[in-house]
Scaffold this active site. Structure first.
Site, PDB file in Angstrom:
ATOM      1  N   HIS A  18       0.840  -0.947   0.164  1.00 54.90           N
ATOM      2  CA  HIS A  18       0.320   0.182  -0.055  1.00 54.90           C
ATOM      3  C   HIS A  18       0.765   0.774  -0.065  1.00 54.90           C
ATOM      4  O   HIS A  18       1.049   2.009  -0.766  1.00 54.90           O
ATOM      5  CB  HIS A  18      -1.201  -0.015   1.268  1.00 54.90           C
ATOM      6  CG  HIS A  18      -2.422  -1.238   1.066  1.00 54.90           C
ATOM      7  ND1 HIS A  18      -2.426  -2.156   2.755  1.00 54.90           N
ATOM      8  CD2 HIS A  18      -3.082  -1.140   0.512  1.00 54.90           C
ATOM      9  CE1 HIS A  18      -3.074  -2.860   2.249  1.00 54.90           C
ATOM     10  NE2 HIS A  18      -3.930  -2.625   0.777  1.00 54.90           N
ATOM     11  N   LYS A  42     -15.679  -7.989   4.244  1.00 53.26           N
ATOM     12  CA  LYS A  42     -14.844  -8.838   4.705  1.00 53.26           C
ATOM     13  C   LYS A  42     -15.565  -7.864   6.666  1.00 53.26           C
ATOM     14  O   LYS A  42     -15.600  -6.677   6.496  1.00 53.26           O
ATOM     15  CB  LYS A  42     -13.618  -7.543   4.615  1.00 53.26           C
ATOM     16  CG  LYS A  42     -12.898  -8.695   2.823  1.00 53.26           C
ATOM     17  CD  LYS A  42     -11.921  -7.911   2.522  1.00 53.26           C
ATOM     18  CE  LYS A  42     -11.040  -7.950   1.309  1.00 53.26           C
ATOM     19  NZ  LYS A  42     -10.219  -6.348   1.382  1.00 53.26           N
ATOM     20  N   ARG A  91      -1.448  -6.080  -8.401  1.00 59.04           N
ATOM     21  CA  ARG A  91      -0.430  -6.737  -8.050  1.00 59.04           C
ATOM     22  C   ARG A  91      -0.486  -8.127  -9.213  1.00 59.04           C
ATOM     23  O   ARG A  91       0.837  -8.400  -9.268  1.00 59.04           O
ATOM     24  CB  ARG A  91      -0.860  -7.306  -6.498  1.00 59.04           C
ATOM     25  CG  ARG A  91      -1.321  -6.436  -5.097  1.00 59.04           C
ATOM     26  CD  ARG A  91      -0.959  -7.516  -3.760  1.00 59.04           C
ATOM     27  NE  ARG A  91      -2.263  -7.681  -4.574  1.00 59.04           N
ATOM     28  CZ  ARG A  91      -2.988  -7.957  -3.398  1.00 59.04           C
ATOM     29  NH1 ARG A  91      -3.066  -8.252  -1.866  1.00 59.04           N
ATOM     30  NH2 ARG A  91      -4.790  -8.046  -3.484  1.00 59.04           N
TER      31      ARG A  91
HETATM   32  O1  PNS Z   1      -8.797  -2.509   0.143  1.00 61.98           O
HETATM   33  P1  PNS Z   1     -10.559  -3.418  -0.254  1.00 61.98           P
HETATM   34  O2  PNS Z   1     -11.343  -3.685   0.966  1.00 61.98           O
HETATM   35  O3  PNS Z   1     -10.807  -4.254  -2.108  1.00 61.98           O
HETATM   36  O4  PNS Z   1     -10.538  -1.797  -0.895  1.00 61.98           O
HETATM   37  C1  PNS Z   1     -12.482  -1.690  -1.637  1.00 61.98           C
HETATM   38  C2  PNS Z   1     -13.323  -0.405  -1.569  1.00 61.98           C
HETATM   39  C3  PNS Z   1     -13.444   0.126  -0.060  1.00 61.98           C
HETATM   40  C4  PNS Z   1     -12.588   0.388  -2.278  1.00 61.98           C
HETATM   41  C5  PNS Z   1     -14.407  -0.778  -2.574  1.00 61.98           C
HETATM   42  O5  PNS Z   1     -15.213  -2.011  -0.764  1.00 61.98           O
HETATM   43  C6  PNS Z   1     -15.153   0.662  -1.693  1.00 61.98           C
HETATM   44  O6  PNS Z   1     -15.333   1.562  -2.840  1.00 61.98           O
HETATM   45  N1  PNS Z   1     -16.146   0.826  -1.057  1.00 61.98           N
HETATM   46  C7  PNS Z   1     -16.974   1.720  -0.776  1.00 61.98           C
HETATM   47  C8  PNS Z   1     -18.535   2.017  -1.400  1.00 61.98           C
HETATM   48  C9  PNS Z   1     -18.859   2.073  -2.322  1.00 61.98           C
HETATM   49  O7  PNS Z   1     -18.824   3.113  -3.253  1.00 61.98           O
HETATM   50  N2  PNS Z   1     -19.331   0.552  -3.133  1.00 61.98           N
HETATM   51  C10 PNS Z   1     -19.494   0.734  -4.744  1.00 61.98           C
HETATM   52  C11 PNS Z   1     -17.625   0.018  -5.708  1.00 61.98           C
HETATM   53  S1  PNS Z   1     -18.675   0.021  -6.774  1.00 61.98           S
END
Ligand code: PNS
Length: 161
Positions: A18, A42, A91
Site C-alpha cells: 500500500h 470482509k 498486484r
Molecule cells: O481494500 P479493499 O477492501 O479491496 O477496498 C475495497 C473498497 C473499500 C475500495 C470498496 O469496497 C469501496 O469502494 N467501498 C465503498 C462503497 C462503494 O462505493 N461501493 C461500490 C464500489 S464499485
C-alpha cells in the site's frame, strides 16, 4: 490543474505494498487522499481508528498525503473532496476482474471519475493484508512486509496492550 486523487481501501492493516502505491501516486498527483472504509464483503481485523493511526504514522513524512475515513459510496466521497481520480493497486492478474468491475461501476455512477491502476514494486506483489494478518496471528515474522508503525501496533495488539 492536476486532479486530486483518492486511494480508497480497507487497509486492514496497511502493508508495504500500500505504501509503495501511495508513493507512486504522489509522483503523479499534487494531493493524494488515502480513504479508509470497511469493505462490505470482509469482516475487519482492526477498528477504523487503528487503521487511521497506522496510515497517518506511516505517511507523516509525505506532505501531499492526507488520511481520512469515509462511509457510503466512494463516488460521493470523491465529489465531496473535489477529487476526480481513484487510485487502485494491481498486484497480479488475479486482482484484475474485481478491480475492472469496480472501476466500471464507479464510472457508471459518475462519468467524470477515472480509475488509475498502479503496480507496486514486484517485491510486494505477493503481500496482502489478509496474509499479513494470518502470518502475524500464527507467530510469523512480518517485519519487512509492513511499515514499522504497523508492526509495532500489531505486536502490541497481540500482547493485549
Ligand atoms: O481494500 P479493499 O477492501 O479491496 O477496498 C475495497 C473498497 C473499500 C475500495 C470498496 O469496497 C469501496 O469502494 N467501498 C465503498 C462503497 C462503494 O462505493 N461501493 C461500490 C464500489 S464499485
Amino acid at each position: 490543474m492536476r486532479p486530486i486523487a483518492v486511494y480508497p481501501g480497507s487497509f486492514d492493516p496497511p502493508t508495504n505494498g500500500h505504501l509503495d502505491i501511495i508513493l507512486r501516486a504522489t509522483h503523479l498527483f499534487p494531493k493524494v487522499i488515502v480513504a479508509i472504509t470497511d469493505n462490505a464483503n470482509k469482516y475487519p481485523t482492526f477498528p477504523l481508528k487503528d487503521r487511521l493511526k497506522m496510515l497517518r504514522e506511516s505517511t507523516k513524512h509525505i506532505s501531499s498525503v492526507q488520511v481520512e475515513f469515509f462511509s457510503g459510496l466512494l463516488v460521493n466521497y470523491l465529489k465531496k473532496k473535489k477529487a476526480t481520480v481513484i487510485i487502485r493497486g494491481l498486484r497480479a492478474i488475479s486482482d484484475f476482474e474485481y478491480e475492472f468491475q469496480m472501476a466500471l461501476m464507479n464510472r457508471k455512477l459518475n462519468k467524470g471519475i477515472e480509475t488509475v491502476f498502479l503496480m507496486p514494486d514486484e517485491a510486494y506483489t505477493y503481500i496482502s493484508s489478509s496474509l499479513i494478518n494470518e502470518v502475524s496471528r500464527l507467530g510469523g515474522n512480518i517485519k519487512d512486509l509492513v511499515p514499522h508503525s504497523v508492526e509495532m501496533l500489531m505486536k502490541k495488539k497481540k500482547k493485549g496492550v
